[in-house]
Design a protein around this motif. Sequence first.
Motif, short mmCIF file in Angstrom:
data_model
loop_
_atom_site.label_atom_id
_atom_site.label_comp_id
_atom_site.label_asym_id
_atom_site.label_seq_id
_atom_site.Cartn_x
_atom_site.Cartn_y
_atom_site.Cartn_z
N ALA A 113 15.12 -1.69 3.30
CA ALA A 113 14.16 -2.63 3.85
C ALA A 113 12.87 -1.94 4.25
N LEU A 114 12.93 -0.76 4.84
CA LEU A 114 11.70 -0.10 5.26
C LEU A 114 10.82 0.20 4.06
N LEU A 120 8.45 -2.66 2.98
CA LEU A 120 7.42 -3.19 3.86
C LEU A 120 6.05 -3.10 3.20
N GLN A 121 5.32 -4.19 3.29
CA GLN A 121 3.96 -4.21 2.74
C GLN A 121 2.96 -4.04 3.86
N THR A 122 1.90 -3.31 3.59
CA THR A 122 0.85 -3.07 4.59
C THR A 122 -0.38 -3.89 4.23
N PRO A 123 -0.87 -4.69 5.16
CA PRO A 123 -2.04 -5.52 4.87
C PRO A 123 -3.28 -4.67 4.57
N PRO A 153 -6.83 -4.21 9.15
CA PRO A 153 -6.03 -4.00 10.36
C PRO A 153 -5.85 -5.29 11.16
N LEU A 154 -4.83 -5.28 11.99
CA LEU A 154 -4.57 -6.38 12.92
C LEU A 154 -5.16 -5.96 14.27
N GLU A 175 9.20 -12.99 11.79
CA GLU A 175 8.56 -11.69 11.57
C GLU A 175 8.62 -11.36 10.06
N THR A 176 8.37 -10.11 9.72
CA THR A 176 8.38 -9.66 8.33
C THR A 176 9.47 -10.37 7.52
N GLU A 199 0.82 -1.21 0.00
CA GLU A 199 0.00 0.00 0.00
C GLU A 199 0.86 1.25 0.00
N ARG A 200 1.89 1.27 0.83
CA ARG A 200 2.62 2.52 0.96
C ARG A 200 3.88 2.59 0.12
N PHE A 201 4.53 1.46 -0.01
CA PHE A 201 5.92 1.54 -0.44
C PHE A 201 6.24 0.74 -1.70
N GLU A 239 2.55 -12.94 12.48
CA GLU A 239 1.30 -12.20 12.30
C GLU A 239 0.23 -13.05 11.61
#
Lengths: 370, 370
Positions: A34-35, A38-41, A44-45, A111-112, A4-6, A122
């Motif tokens: 790396a930042l 990052l993928q955004t689901p 929400p969690l 993790e990620t 979504e963001r990156f 997650e």
Amino acid sequence: MRGERFSKLCRPAILFGATLAGVLGTAGGVRAQALEDLQTPDTPLVLKAQGSFFVGGEKAEQTKVELGDLGPGGHITLNQMYVRYMVPQNGAGNVPVVMVHGATLTGKSWETTPDGRMGWDEYFVRKGHPVYVPDQVGRGRSGFNQAIFNNVRAGSAPPASQPVWLRFSDEGVWPNFRFGAKPGLPFPDSQFPVAAVDELSKQGVPDVSFGGLPTPNPNFKALSDLAGQLNGAVLMGHSQSGSFPLEAALLDVAATRGLVLVEPGRCPAYTPEQIATLVKVPILVVFGDHRDNPTGLPTLPTWQARFEACQALLARLRSAGGQAEMLNPPDRGIRGNSHMIMQDRNHLQIADLILQWIGEHARRPRAGAK
Amino acid sequence: MRGERFSKLCRPAILFGATLAGVLGTAGGVRAQALEDLQTPDTPLVLKAQGSFFVGGEKAEQTKVELGDLGPGGHITLNQMYVRYMVPQNGAGNVPVVMVHGATLTGKSWETTPDGRMGWDEYFVRKGHPVYVPDQVGRGRSGFNQAIFNNVRAGSAPPASQPVWLRFSDEGVWPNFRFGAKPGLPFPDSQFPVAAVDELSKQGVPDVSFGGLPTPNPNFKALSDLAGQLNGAVLMGHSQSGSFPLEAALLDVAATRGLVLVEPGRCPAYTPEQIATLVKVPILVVFGDHRDNPTGLPTLPTWQARFEACQALLARLRSAGGQAEMLNPPDRGIRGNSHMIMQDRNHLQIADLILQWIGEHARRPRAGAK
């Protein structure tokens, strides 16, 4: 999930260039990207709780020199295990899952992923399971016993008494973790996100557990105690820690509701008495593909040899009445999985198979458990 | 917050008994009680994203011996910084906050407190800020350079060339972190949850940064790069890392939106040119109480002396036109705060004061920032 963001369409090409430069030993820094990856689901969690705590630990008295020579001697805590946890809002009654990492790694493994996708930690939470991710005793946020190193430095202990610190080289990881036969040359069907292999390299930390931990390995009791404190848990180990769930179950089988051994480094030849204990808990062993690939470490067996040792253990357990299964993705037409199967591109497909097994096989909580 | 799952009224008494036993050097294990102490918030935590990644890192070629003698020599990554993050679902546009831990500790400092309360990491997220918690380069999940230790072990480097590993003793923490003048005897108004001091002891890990890191300290650039990748962030340091936000701002002041120095170990005597850079970013310094208490470490100044050095720096910054403030809780009638102020019983009261300052002072994002 979507980026979504990156998300950047050109990233894989850039990354693969950086990877080859790294593998070929080009000087200079690793791109700090790396930042951005990052993928955004999409959703929400929602967590009922998250945080961290410790399991175990013993007090030890150490000298001024052993503590680093700043203040006087005194007591510290050793052999504690750091555990980070996430409890889903809608997971009451679901079995907790404990995920233990392998050699020269930390809980970061779960993790990620190196290319910025959601980790198994997650994903299992999103599937309704409370998840607990330790750093092995002696590693990461669990710390280690520094006394012998300071004694050697001060000249009061011989250098050879100091335990070795193990690291895997980037070049060695390619054959040993089965990304490809040679560095920079992935198997055509490799599931590992090799364009991000430099990010896996950053996960590497020195590993003191080949001589720097007490005997028996305090991770066994810490995991057994953690399962007990959780009133029962599925214990999942990977590689070096692949057999830890078995060892924890031998200490308190009633606290284990299932054991998942992901690419275990060994499946020991247990005694009949030990087998009689282990048949009480359902066991799943998971291996990836390309197991015949030489590891590049002549002193260690191939992963195929370890797979066969696990098949032998599972057969003994089944003969004794146990529920013990091998999950071998190639049998289901799923090809190319690596040793770092929780980071592979199809890692959620493998996770779903494990989640299905947990759903079908994990034992009920103990009577009286909360 | 309330102790939904695990609260036990008798726990403080049990814990204090264990604490005194530990302090007095009683043999035996530390009670594995931390999981039982975890408190569950009344409302769920709703995250847009969470996970971890690395900042920085450089490739280094090492020998077979330096890598631990298992495989051939090759390349590894050094000086990378592990960062764990949580982004609140409803925090778009709010300034990210980076929380850096102190000496012999890891990012755990900011997570669940020793007595099981919510850490500042989660609290700041619940207040709408994306939060990023690193492990310092050389510590925890960021790893360290093991080469010299393996060379010393092999006899190819002199023992004295090996850097020292620092640990703080349990006894030394009482005066130095200002829980009380002597071990086991808290100040009557101490805000630290001293009944759980053995859980703080478990947070201790060996610290190699007194000789085992390159110069300049790679944490400065990693934090500066992280702030830049976030398109601007508030950098918060504690104790050993209290001055790191200043050093990161000197590398790229435009990436910093505010600096929060919590009980900084030092406030350096910067040059006029450096002051001219630092006046561009708002700065808050936070100290606790009982600063005149002797630290028990004769080679180090009292915390009052460090407080006064920070007052001098803040005065210079204000004279040069900067927004630079001291948050001294005793001035507001808030007494008894310790060096581990983020773990004190009134930690959310202190957090609220910092959040208020961030809300009023943090700079706007850079033009063009996402």
